[in-house]
Design an enzyme around this catalytic site. Structure first.
Site, PDB file in Angstrom:
ATOM      1  N   GLY A  40      37.246 -18.926  23.764  1.00 47.78           N
ATOM      2  CA  GLY A  40      37.308 -17.659  24.501  1.00 47.78           C
ATOM      3  C   GLY A  40      36.174 -16.725  24.134  1.00 47.78           C
ATOM      4  N   GLY A  44      34.908 -10.279  26.157  1.00 46.81           N
ATOM      5  CA  GLY A  44      35.819  -9.427  25.393  1.00 46.81           C
ATOM      6  C   GLY A  44      35.875  -9.677  23.899  1.00 46.81           C
ATOM      7  N   GLY A  46      36.648 -12.373  22.056  1.00 54.21           N
ATOM      8  CA  GLY A  46      35.987 -13.575  21.542  1.00 54.21           C
ATOM      9  C   GLY A  46      34.476 -13.422  21.509  1.00 54.21           C
ATOM     10  N   SER A 168      48.792 -10.258  19.944  1.00 50.93           N
ATOM     11  CA  SER A 168      48.807  -8.968  20.645  1.00 50.93           C
ATOM     12  C   SER A 168      50.051  -8.169  20.280  1.00 50.93           C
ATOM     13  CB  SER A 168      48.823  -9.229  22.155  1.00 50.93           C
ATOM     14  OG  SER A 168      48.991  -8.020  22.850  1.00 50.93           O
ATOM     15  N   TYR A 194      53.745 -12.441  29.232  1.00 52.91           N
ATOM     16  CA  TYR A 194      52.691 -12.267  28.221  1.00 52.91           C
ATOM     17  C   TYR A 194      53.336 -12.130  26.837  1.00 52.91           C
ATOM     18  CZ  TYR A 194      48.494 -10.148  26.075  1.00 52.91           C
ATOM     19  OH  TYR A 194      47.402  -9.861  25.272  1.00 52.91           O
TER      20      TYR A 194
END
Ligand SMILES: NC(=O)c1ccc[n+]([C@@H]2O[C@H](COP(=O)([O-])OP(=O)(O)OC[C@H]3O[C@@H](n4cnc5c(N)ncnc54)[C@H](OP(=O)(O)O)[C@@H]3O)[C@@H](O)[C@H]2O)c1
Length: 313
Positions: A40, A44, A46, A168, A194
């Protein structure tokens, strides 16, 4: 919502609020001679992590689904930092890709010092992968689980290594239901899906950490901060407009996340620290539902089955 809030103790809330107000810590610890795999890294969190790893001398293996984007990042890291970065292709929505890329990484990298799993997605509508899994669960939980599992033997052989799962605060939404991991039987709510994927990942971090105890290899999860990135841009125009005009003005630069991941990957003081959840660089207690080890054990067994990893850890 109230049901979830009631699970918290006041002290946990206070810690959460204190952490949110406290700046992340930084380090100048070198990564020279270290090989860091980042999934990733094209955007963003990563991408910011890849930049910090390159700044501090680490060699990079970028795992990405989009070759053009990955090559552009590779070129940028070479140009700006003189970094040694290689590209490996895998779509995390396809488990066969994850297994294949794990083999390629093991073939091409003599050592893996750090694995950062940052590939992730948030969807407002339920989608399924070619493998038949709900997309968010597949990309945020199943794929990083399988990649971690397949790469750990290389770290164990070396008797050292750090795995960082980019998780998260969204895990606090909950949403995990062992009887309905793919949201076939429930009304799909993007934030809950999520939350379910991030809860699942956290539950497996504790089990990974137990299995790795004494091996010299550590695994931790972290919330990267609320930072500007491409997350959610796959959703519709209404979501994108809301994000752009209402959410984005309050977000921090992704460098916060990159610096935090650099610290967790490199700080000598964290050698041996495993099975923890960090809010950027600050240790924090996850939501109570993400600490349920009985649920975690069942989820581990289901995840092993669904990902088809060999039972050899
Ligand atoms: N931004 C935040 O404030 C925040 C807060 C909490 C947690 N996080 C977590 O941070 C992680 C990174 O998210 P981000 O905010 O940096 O979002 P982002 O900018 O959208 O980056 C997501 C990364 O994941 C990759 N990715 C998405 N789907 C993939 C797939 N099927 N196969 C392979 N790679 C895939 C993307 O690749 P492409 O470039 O090809 O799309 C991109 O490199 C996620 O796990 C997210 O849950 C972010």
């Amino acid at each position: 919502m109230l049901r979830y809030l009631r699970q918290y103790r006041t002290a946990d809330f206070r810690q959460l609020l204190r952490n949110q107000r406290t700046p992340h810590q930084r380090t100048t610890a070198s990564l020279a001679g270290k090989t860091v795999v980042i999934a990733g890294a094209t955007s963003g969190v990563g991408l910011a992590a890849a930049q910090e790893v390159a700044r501090f001398g680490g060699r990079l293996a970028l795992v990405a689904r989009n070759e053009a984007k990955a090559r552009a990042v590779q070129a940028q890291l070479e140009r700006d930092f003189g970094a040694d970065a290689s590209v490996f292709l895998a779509d995390f929505a396809r488990l066969a890709d994850v297994h294949r890329v794990a083999v390629e990484l093991l073939e091409r990298l003599e050592r893996i010092d750090v694995l950062i799993n940052s590939a992730g997605v948030h969807c407002t509508r339920r989608q399924t992968t070619e493998d038949g899994f709900e997309l968010v669960f597949a990309v945020n939980h199943l794929a990083p689980f399988a990649l971690t599992y397949r790469l750990l033997p290389r770290m164990r052989q070396a008797g050292a290594g750090r795995v960082l799962q980019v998780n998260s605060q969204g895990h606090r939404f909950g949403g995990l239901n062992l009887g309905d991991l793919d949201w076939r039987r429930r009304f799909y709510v993007g934030l809950l899906a999520y939350g379910a994927s991030k809860t699942a990942q956290l539950l497996t971090v504790w089990d990974f950490a137990d299995r790795l105890a004494g091996s010299g290899v550590t695994i931790n999860a972290m919330h990267p901060g609320e930072v500007r990135s491409g997350i959610g841009q796959n959703n519709g125009p209404l979501y994108r407009a809301f994000h752009r005009f209402v959410v984005a003005p309050f977000l921090a630069d992704a460098r916060v996340a990159g610096e935090s991941l650099h610290l967790l990957a490199a700080a000598p003081g964290l050698a041996g620290v495993s099975g923890r959840y960090f809010n950027r660089t600050l240790p924090e207690k996850p939501a109570p539902h993400a600490l349920d080890r009985a649920v975690g054990r069942q989820l581990w067994a289901r995840t092993m089955e669904l990902t088809g990893v060999p039972d050899d850890l």
